[in-house]
Design a protein around this motif. Structure first.
Motif, mmCIF file in Angstrom:
data_model
loop_
_atom_site.group_PDB
_atom_site.id
_atom_site.type_symbol
_atom_site.label_atom_id
_atom_site.label_comp_id
_atom_site.label_asym_id
_atom_site.label_seq_id
_atom_site.Cartn_x
_atom_site.Cartn_y
_atom_site.Cartn_z
ATOM 1 N N ALA A 120 0.833 -1.208 0.000
ATOM 2 C CA ALA A 120 0.000 0.000 0.000
ATOM 3 C C ALA A 120 0.862 1.250 0.000
ATOM 4 O O ALA A 120 1.936 1.280 0.615
ATOM 5 C CB ALA A 120 -0.923 0.007 1.226
ATOM 6 N N ALA A 121 0.390 2.278 -0.706
ATOM 7 C CA ALA A 121 1.074 3.575 -0.758
ATOM 8 C C ALA A 121 0.053 4.680 -0.524
ATOM 9 O O ALA A 121 -1.133 4.515 -0.811
ATOM 10 C CB ALA A 121 1.774 3.767 -2.104
ATOM 11 N N PRO A 122 0.500 5.841 -0.019
ATOM 12 C CA PRO A 122 -0.433 6.925 0.292
ATOM 13 C C PRO A 122 -0.864 7.729 -0.930
ATOM 14 O O PRO A 122 -0.087 7.925 -1.866
ATOM 15 C CB PRO A 122 0.372 7.797 1.266
ATOM 16 N N VAL A 123 -2.094 8.208 -0.880
ATOM 17 C CA VAL A 123 -2.597 9.191 -1.833
ATOM 18 C C VAL A 123 -2.779 10.484 -1.048
ATOM 19 O O VAL A 123 -3.500 10.507 -0.042
ATOM 20 C CB VAL A 123 -3.929 8.759 -2.465
ATOM 21 N N PHE A 124 -2.119 11.559 -1.499
ATOM 22 C CA PHE A 124 -2.142 12.837 -0.786
ATOM 23 C C PHE A 124 -3.046 13.843 -1.478
ATOM 24 O O PHE A 124 -3.249 13.779 -2.695
ATOM 25 C CB PHE A 124 -0.726 13.420 -0.707
ATOM 26 N N ASP A 125 -3.562 14.791 -0.687
ATOM 27 C CA ASP A 125 -4.317 15.888 -1.275
ATOM 28 C C ASP A 125 -3.375 17.049 -1.580
ATOM 29 O O ASP A 125 -2.140 16.924 -1.444
ATOM 30 C CB ASP A 125 -5.470 16.318 -0.373
ATOM 31 N N SER A 126 -3.927 18.183 -1.978
ATOM 32 C CA SER A 126 -3.103 19.312 -2.401
ATOM 33 C C SER A 126 -2.313 19.934 -1.251
ATOM 34 O O SER A 126 -1.350 20.662 -1.481
ATOM 35 C CB SER A 126 -3.982 20.393 -3.052
ATOM 36 N N GLU A 127 -2.708 19.626 -0.008
ATOM 37 C CA GLU A 127 -2.002 20.161 1.150
ATOM 38 C C GLU A 127 -1.065 19.148 1.778
ATOM 39 O O GLU A 127 -0.537 19.371 2.872
ATOM 40 C CB GLU A 127 -3.014 20.669 2.180
ATOM 41 N N GLY A 128 -0.868 18.027 1.087
ATOM 42 C CA GLY A 128 0.075 17.026 1.563
ATOM 43 C C GLY A 128 -0.469 16.097 2.633
ATOM 44 O O GLY A 128 0.297 15.384 3.281
ATOM 45 N N ARG A 129 -1.780 16.087 2.806
ATOM 46 C CA ARG A 129 -2.378 15.185 3.781
ATOM 47 C C ARG A 129 -2.726 13.858 3.121
ATOM 48 O O ARG A 129 -3.241 13.836 1.997
ATOM 49 C CB ARG A 129 -3.649 15.806 4.366
ATOM 50 N N CYS A 130 -2.453 12.770 3.804
ATOM 51 C CA CYS A 130 -2.803 11.449 3.281
ATOM 52 C C CYS A 130 -4.310 11.261 3.425
ATOM 53 O O CYS A 130 -4.840 11.238 4.540
ATOM 54 C CB CYS A 130 -2.055 10.365 4.044
ATOM 55 N N ILE A 131 -4.995 11.118 2.298
ATOM 56 C CA ILE A 131 -6.447 11.004 2.328
ATOM 57 C C ILE A 131 -6.935 9.597 1.965
ATOM 58 O O ILE A 131 -8.120 9.297 2.106
ATOM 59 C CB ILE A 131 -7.106 12.022 1.378
ATOM 60 N N ALA A 132 -6.013 8.745 1.509
ATOM 61 C CA ALA A 132 -6.416 7.385 1.148
ATOM 62 C C ALA A 132 -5.177 6.512 1.013
ATOM 63 O O ALA A 132 -4.049 7.002 0.907
ATOM 64 C CB ALA A 132 -7.206 7.381 -0.166
ATOM 65 N N ALA A 133 -5.428 5.215 1.007
ATOM 66 C CA ALA A 133 -4.375 4.234 0.748
ATOM 67 C C ALA A 133 -4.718 3.491 -0.530
ATOM 68 O O ALA A 133 -5.835 2.997 -0.687
ATOM 69 C CB ALA A 133 -4.255 3.252 1.913
ATOM 70 N N LEU A 134 -3.760 3.446 -1.438
ATOM 71 C CA LEU A 134 -3.908 2.684 -2.685
ATOM 72 C C LEU A 134 -3.085 1.425 -2.538
ATOM 73 O O LEU A 134 -1.873 1.502 -2.309
ATOM 74 C CB LEU A 134 -3.419 3.517 -3.870
ATOM 75 N N ASN A 135 -3.720 0.278 -2.642
ATOM 76 C CA ASN A 135 -2.939 -0.945 -2.431
ATOM 77 C C ASN A 135 -3.343 -2.067 -3.377
ATOM 78 O O ASN A 135 -4.432 -2.068 -3.948
ATOM 79 C CB ASN A 135 -3.035 -1.403 -0.972
ATOM 80 N N ILE A 136 -2.429 -2.995 -3.521
ATOM 81 C CA ILE A 136 -2.696 -4.221 -4.262
ATOM 82 C C ILE A 136 -2.645 -5.379 -3.272
ATOM 83 O O ILE A 136 -1.940 -5.318 -2.263
ATOM 84 C CB ILE A 136 -1.682 -4.455 -5.406
ATOM 85 N N ALA A 137 -3.404 -6.419 -3.564
ATOM 86 C CA ALA A 137 -3.421 -7.586 -2.693
ATOM 87 C C ALA A 137 -3.586 -8.843 -3.537
ATOM 88 O O ALA A 137 -4.271 -8.818 -4.569
ATOM 89 C CB ALA A 137 -4.549 -7.479 -1.671
ATOM 90 N N VAL A 150 -5.277 14.376 -7.960
ATOM 91 C CA VAL A 150 -6.170 14.898 -6.926
ATOM 92 C C VAL A 150 -5.827 16.348 -6.622
ATOM 93 O O VAL A 150 -6.711 17.212 -6.514
ATOM 94 C CB VAL A 150 -6.079 14.040 -5.650
ATOM 95 N N ALA A 151 -4.538 16.643 -6.502
ATOM 96 C CA ALA A 151 -4.099 18.013 -6.191
ATOM 97 C C ALA A 151 -4.483 18.980 -7.304
ATOM 98 O O ALA A 151 -4.889 20.111 -7.037
ATOM 99 C CB ALA A 151 -2.591 18.034 -5.959
ATOM 100 N N ARG A 152 -4.365 18.545 -8.562
ATOM 101 C CA ARG A 152 -4.732 19.412 -9.696
ATOM 102 C C ARG A 152 -6.205 19.757 -9.656
ATOM 103 O O ARG A 152 -6.596 20.914 -9.859
ATOM 104 C CB ARG A 152 -4.383 18.733 -11.023
ATOM 105 N N VAL A 153 -7.046 18.759 -9.393
ATOM 106 C CA VAL A 153 -8.489 18.997 -9.347
ATOM 107 C C VAL A 153 -8.827 19.942 -8.207
ATOM 108 O O VAL A 153 -9.631 20.862 -8.348
ATOM 109 C CB VAL A 153 -9.256 17.667 -9.181
ATOM 110 N N GLU A 154 -8.200 19.745 -7.049
ATOM 111 C CA GLU A 154 -8.472 20.610 -5.897
ATOM 112 C C GLU A 154 -7.995 22.037 -6.149
ATOM 113 O O GLU A 154 -8.566 22.991 -5.628
ATOM 114 C CB GLU A 154 -7.786 20.045 -4.649
ATOM 115 N N THR A 155 -6.954 22.196 -6.961
ATOM 116 C CA THR A 155 -6.431 23.532 -7.261
ATOM 117 C C THR A 155 -7.310 24.248 -8.281
ATOM 118 O O THR A 155 -7.542 25.457 -8.190
ATOM 119 C CB THR A 155 -4.996 23.432 -7.822
ATOM 120 N N ILE A 156 -7.843 23.495 -9.249
ATOM 121 C CA ILE A 156 -8.661 24.079 -10.319
ATOM 122 C C ILE A 156 -10.027 24.491 -9.811
ATOM 123 O O ILE A 156 -10.552 25.543 -10.174
ATOM 124 C CB ILE A 156 -8.809 23.076 -11.485
#
Length: 273
Positions: A215-232, A260-266
């Motif tokens: 699993a790796a983190p998905v961050f928002d535009s402010e650098g906060r981890c908002i989800a985990a993307l993982n394979i199993a 995600v950051a681009r969408v939040e910025t736009i």
């Protein structure tokens, strides 16, 4: 005044009136923060509602699977988790990440899962899943929850949670879910430090023998981890290609974060226009 046959009892009016909607939401909220469930007496005190009104509310919810009633204890049932998953699927965030999940599935051939942190219930909830094409694969429904300590995604979200909340969790968590690898507060604390250092959470036969995940983190535009993307998937497939799998998961999660950051910025600019 004598009640006529056409006049409903007070408890029936409570169960069908506007107040019942607020009570219903309060009920789900209370039970979502009580993984061991609550008795009718507990709900009566917590919701400050008459037992007769509560019973009129609880019975149809149990019948329809929104609640489970066993040994005098009420818990959230499968229907409410399906409903919650449906609500989450309408949330735009998973739609942004979905193309990256599909790409990761094509690259690795494994099941791809997107998980988010439920702070109140202290669990991980999977809000979107892309199944592996392999006949032997990891397969669970959207809306499945896991204790944070028990899964690669859960430990990743815990590692990236703010320190005060994480410390509170570590000081009170009870390891009630049995895992293949024994877990203690000390071992979990060390694992969270490693996750933050590596930017990845890896599970090899941790939750269950024969099951592995990255699993790796998905961050928002402010650098906060908002989800985990993982394979199993099966451990046999992971062991021989673990380093490549780690690289692919980390790379795709980083690009999902950028999207995600681009969408939040736009969006704010569009709102002003």
């Amino acid at each position: 005044m004598k009640k006529t046959a056409a006049e409903p009892a007070a408890a029936d009016r409570d169960a069908a009136g506007p107040r019942s909607l607020t009570r219903l939401l309060g009920l789900f909220n209370v039970l979502s923060t009580s993984p061991d469930g609550l008795s009718l007496a507990d709900l009566n005190v917590t919701l400050e509602s008459p037992k007769s009104s509560l019973l009129n509310l609880l019975r149809p919810l149990v019948a329809d699977g929104y609640l489970i009633h066993s040994a005098g204890i009420y818990r959230l049932g499968p229907s409410i988790f399906r409903l919650a998953a449906g609500v989450m699927s309408a949330w735009n965030f998973p739609k942004i990440v979905r193309p990256f999940m599909e790409e990761l599935g094509q690259l690795t051939g494994e099941t791809v899962l997107l998980g988010v942190l439920n702070r109140e219930a202290q669990v991980l909830t999977y809000v979107d899943i892309v199944d592996s094409p392999h006949p032997v694969r990891y397969q669970i429904p959207v809306g499945t929850t896991r204790p944070l300590y028990a899964s690669a995604s859960g430990r990743l979200l815990l590692a990236y949670a703010d320190k005060a909340w994480r410390d509170g969790y570590l000081s009170t968590v009870e390891f009630t879910t049995k895992t293949a690898a024994p877990i203690t507060r000390a071992s979990l604390t060390r694992e969270l430090e490693r996750v933050r250092k590596d930017g990845l959470s890896v599970s090899i036969d941790w939750y269950s023998v024969g099951l592995s995940a990255v699993a790796a983190p998905v961050f928002d535009s402010e650098g906060r981890c908002i989800a985990a993307l993982n394979i199993a998937g099966p451990t046999d497939r992971f062991r021989g290609d673990l380093e490549n799998l780690k690289t692919m998961v980390k790379d795709v999660a980083a690009r999902a974060s950028e999207a995600v950051a681009r969408v939040e910025t736009i969006r704010p600019r569009q709102a002003v226009a």
